[in-house]
Design an enzyme around this catalytic site. Structure first.
Site, PDB file in Angstrom:
ATOM      1  CG  ASN A  41       3.617  -3.379  -4.909  1.00 50.28           C
ATOM      2  OD1 ASN A  41       4.295  -3.787  -5.849  1.00 50.28           O
ATOM      3  ND2 ASN A  41       2.675  -2.453  -5.048  1.00 50.28           N
ATOM      4  CE  LYS A  80       4.416   0.782  -4.697  1.00 52.41           C
ATOM      5  NZ  LYS A  80       4.010   2.117  -4.270  1.00 52.41           N
ATOM      6  CG  HIS A 127      -0.906  -0.418  -6.560  1.00 56.48           C
ATOM      7  ND1 HIS A 127      -0.530   0.889  -6.768  1.00 56.48           N
ATOM      8  CD2 HIS A 127      -0.368  -0.781  -5.367  1.00 56.48           C
ATOM      9  CE1 HIS A 127       0.220   1.288  -5.745  1.00 56.48           C
ATOM     10  NE2 HIS A 127       0.328   0.298  -4.884  1.00 56.48           N
ATOM     11  CD  GLU A 165       2.345   2.973  -7.381  1.00 52.62           C
ATOM     12  OE1 GLU A 165       2.785   1.904  -7.838  1.00 52.62           O
ATOM     13  OE2 GLU A 165       2.714   3.445  -6.284  1.00 52.62           O
ATOM     14  CD  GLU A 216      -1.526  -0.142  -1.252  1.00 50.26           C
ATOM     15  OE1 GLU A 216      -0.522  -0.512  -0.638  1.00 50.26           O
ATOM     16  OE2 GLU A 216      -1.549   0.020  -2.485  1.00 50.26           O
ATOM     17  N   GLY A 274       4.097   6.255  -0.771  1.00 55.35           N
ATOM     18  CA  GLY A 274       5.388   6.804  -1.174  1.00 55.35           C
ATOM     19  C   GLY A 274       5.632   8.232  -0.731  1.00 55.35           C
ATOM     20  CB  SER A 319       4.201   5.958   4.269  1.00 52.85           C
ATOM     21  OG  SER A 319       4.335   6.698   3.074  1.00 52.85           O
TER      22      SER A 319
HETATM   23  P1  13P Z   1       4.899   2.748   0.086  1.00 51.58           P
HETATM   24  O1  13P Z   1       5.039   1.760   1.210  1.00 51.58           O
HETATM   25  O2  13P Z   1       6.192   3.006  -0.639  1.00 51.58           O
HETATM   26  O3  13P Z   1       4.197   4.004   0.526  1.00 51.58           O
HETATM   27  O4  13P Z   1       3.956   2.060  -1.024  1.00 51.58           O
HETATM   28  C1  13P Z   1       2.763   1.477  -0.619  1.00 51.58           C
HETATM   29  C2  13P Z   1       2.185   0.722  -1.748  1.00 51.58           C
HETATM   30  O5  13P Z   1       1.782   1.280  -2.750  1.00 51.58           O
HETATM   31  C3  13P Z   1       2.122  -0.747  -1.639  1.00 51.58           C
HETATM   32  O6  13P Z   1       1.339  -1.306  -2.632  1.00 51.58           O
END
Ligand code: 13P
Length: 253
Positions: free
Chosen positions: A10, A12, A97, A99, A169, A175, A215
């Site tokens: 992903n 982003k 997601h 976010e 997640e 992150g 992560s």
């Molecule tokens: P990270 O791997 O940067 O922690 O992000 C995970 C994520 O949100 C994948 O959708």
């Protein structure tokens, strides 16, 4: 069991078109050897989907989108419809997601409508669920994830459901460099599969791939992917670098 490991990147809101093309050109040769063992997808931003689709032609890396609208067309300024994503070559769409849930008010009911749109367009959903740190500390992890799984997926039957992907997640692991331990993740994954069994029966639930995200790095991927109910990874930061993402793809020996 025979669930095929599914590793998705992903991206982003990262990568220009030029950067995206450079990344996938390198990636496709770095992972060409794992052809049958692992399903591999990248989810670039909308602007890069078409050039990335071209750059991935005849490779074993497939395309995913990061979101879509629930309607197939219409007056929805700034939105992108599922059939448009199908046309550009997407096989999967990431939905719900954290976010988007946290920053843009995405709800389980809204995700459920988008799942229907994605299926109707001939693609498959990767449905994201996961608890915040406060919810984990309040011992609400399993109940939060349960509400999300049911809210997003209970409207669907087992025939379609068996092909869905769920991504667990934990919000506190995204992150942050803090990964859930393989034990913490496996506990939630097993619970999700139990819920899916309740919705769709044993056979369909056993077929669903449940990815872990938060992560994931080259050095923790093998341990996570070694758990019985962790069938893949949804990778954020580490998917932006070919060497790191390729190492995760190859982590499950
Ligand atoms: P990270 O791997 O940067 O922690 O992000 C995970 C994520 O949100 C994948 O959708």
């Amino acid at each position: 069991m025979g669930r095929r490991t599914f590793i998705a990147g992903n991206w982003k809101m990262n990568k220009t078109i030029a950067e995206a093309i450079a990344l996938v050109r390198e990636l496709r040769s770095a992972v060409s050897m794992v052809r049958d063992r692992v399903e591999i997808a990248v989810a670039p931003p909308f602007t890069a989907l078409h050039p990335v689709a071209k750059a991935l032609e005849d490779s074993n890396v497939i395309l995913a989108a990061q979101n879509c609208h629930a309607e197939a067309s219409g007056a929805f300024t700034g939105e992108v419809a599922a059939p448009m994503l199908k046309e550009v070559g997407c096989s999967y769409v990431i939905l719900g997601h954290s976010e988007r849930r946290q920053l843009l008010g995405e709800t389980d009911a809204g995700v459920s409508r988008k799942v229907a749109a994605v299926l109707k367009a001939g693609m498959l959903p990767i449905v994201c669920v996961g608890e915040t740190l406060a919810e984990r500390e309040a011992n609400q992890t399993l109940s939060v994830v349960e509400a999300q799984v049911k809210g997003c997926l209970s409207g669907f039957g087992k025939e379609e459901g068996a092909r869905f992907v769920v991504a667990y997640e934990p919000v506190w692991a995204i992150g942050t460099g803090k990964t859930a331990t393989s034990r913490q993740a496996q506990e939630v994954h097993a619970h999700v599969r139990e819920l899916l069994r309740g919705l769709w029966g044993r056979e369909a639930a056993e077929a669903v791939r449940i990815q872990y995200g938060g992560s994931v790095k080259a050095d923790n991927a093998a341990e996570l992917l070694g758990q019985p109910d962790i069938d893949g990874a949804l990778v954020g930061g580490a998917s932006l670098k070919v060497a790191d993402f390729a190492a995760i793809v190859k982590a499950k020996g």
